[in-house]
Design an enzyme around this catalytic site. Structure first.
Site, PDB file in Angstrom:
ATOM      1  CE  LYS A   1       0.849   1.194   4.522  1.00 49.69           C
ATOM      2  NZ  LYS A   1       1.371   2.144   4.484  1.00 49.69           N
TER       3      LYS A   1
ATOM      4  CD  GLN B   1      13.902  -1.414   9.148  1.00 54.17           C
ATOM      5  OE1 GLN B   1      14.592  -0.510   8.470  1.00 54.17           O
ATOM      6  NE2 GLN B   1      13.669  -1.617  10.396  1.00 54.17           N
TER       7      GLN B   1
ATOM      8  N   GLY C   1       7.413   1.660   4.427  1.00 51.90           N
ATOM      9  CA  GLY C   1       6.429   2.834   4.117  1.00 51.90           C
ATOM     10  C   GLY C   1       5.502   1.379   3.556  1.00 51.90           C
TER      11      GLY C   1
ATOM     12  N   GLY D   1       3.685  -1.622   4.182  1.00 49.09           N
ATOM     13  CA  GLY D   1       2.809  -1.867   4.557  1.00 49.09           C
ATOM     14  C   GLY D   1       3.050  -4.021   4.761  1.00 49.09           C
ATOM     15  N   GLY D   2       4.561  -4.126   4.474  1.00 44.08           N
ATOM     16  CA  GLY D   2       4.479  -5.628   4.089  1.00 44.08           C
ATOM     17  C   GLY D   2       4.330  -5.883   5.265  1.00 44.08           C
TER      18      GLY D   2
ATOM     19  CB  SER E   1       0.729  -6.603   2.939  1.00 37.73           C
ATOM     20  OG  SER E   1      -0.325  -6.842   2.419  1.00 37.73           O
TER      21      SER E   1
ATOM     22  CG  ASP F   1      -0.137  -0.055   8.667  1.00 32.87           C
ATOM     23  OD1 ASP F   1      -1.073   0.909   9.635  1.00 32.87           O
ATOM     24  OD2 ASP F   1       0.202   0.082   8.345  1.00 32.87           O
TER      25      ASP F   1
END
EC number: 2.7.1.148
Length: 255
Positions: free
Chosen positions: A9, A97, A99, A101-102, A105, A137
């Site tokens: 994302k 690291q 940003g 959302g790995g 997700s 998230d």
């Protein structure tokens, strides 16, 4: 074998709205990135316990997929036995690291996959509530909307109807620690919070908003904190790029 894609994302905008019980509240537009994703596959075999492959450098008990597995054990009592005959293999494409959302997700997609394989005994709302215990998230990735306004601690996810933007991403070889970025924001920037400055943004489509504001600092409250926490970011030529989450990924709309 069973597989699912876990998409990245970006945050079109991210505004801090307050601080409660040790955590920051926010209002943000999350947009799914359809052409960047990890792939999670459940591979048959014989295993003594939950087995996870493909997430190097992260101890099992700190991995978000393992945390999702633990969260699902109560509503899915047969899950422990299932993972004695299957292992989880992750093909990583989303940088960490960054940003994007790995990890969140991966957790959200894993939860959706397990629920689907079990004929969806949990509603999406119930699954998202479980996900919120893993990370702020995760609920967005459980709902899996192409675009959404996310509020509160991340637990309020409202779909936003718009045509998803075609995005170009740039992730420098710089890792931004989310916790440190938030700590920097809290220490130096929280006092500058001004909800009136972003009034109505949640009602604007993302393309219009990026054209109207066109300032990564104004759009993302965490960007100045990330620059302070990760000073190497300041050396990059990022004119015309926007900043996602706590970094370090920049994005722009493709021509």
């Amino acid at each position: 074998m069973y597989s699912i894609n876990a998409h990245a994302k970006v945050n079109i905008f991210l505004k801090i709205t307050g601080h409660e019980n040790g955590y920051h509240t926010l209002l943000s537009r999350f947009m799914r990135v359809d052409d960047l994703y990890d792939t999670i596959t459940l591979v048959p075999g014989t295993f003594d316990s939950f087995t996870l492959e493909g997430c190097k450098g992260v101890p099992l008990h700190f991995n978000t997929i393992y945390k999702a597995y633990e969260a699902l054990l109560e509503p899915f009592p047969k899950l422990e036995d299932f993972f004695k005959s299957h292992k989880v293999v992750v093909e990583k494409s989303i940088p960490s690291q960054a940003g994007l959302g790995g990890g969140s997700s991966d957790a959200g997609a894993f939860m959706r996959l397990i629920n689907s394989l079990s004929q969806n005994p949990l509603s999406t709302d119930a699954l998202a509530k479980l996900g919120s215990s893993i990370g702020a998230d995760v609920p967005f990735f459980v709902y899996n909307y192409p675009s959404a306004n996310v509020r509160g601690f991340g637990e309020i996810v409202e779909p936003f109807r718009e045509t998803p933007l075609k995005l170009e991403l740039f992730t420098p070889d710089i890792g931004c620690d989310t916790a440190k970025v938030y700590q920097t924001y809290h220490k130096y920037l929280l006092r500058t919070l001004d909800p009136k400055s972003f009034f109505g943004w949640e009602n604007m489509d993302s393309g219009t908003l990026l054209q109207l504001i066109a300032d990564p600092v104004a759009l993302n409250d965490l960007y100045p904190a990330a620059l302070s926490t990760c000073p190497a970011l300041e050396k990059l030529d990022t004119k015309g790029w926007f900043f996602s989450g706590s970094g370090s990924t920049f994005f722009r709309v493709k021509d």
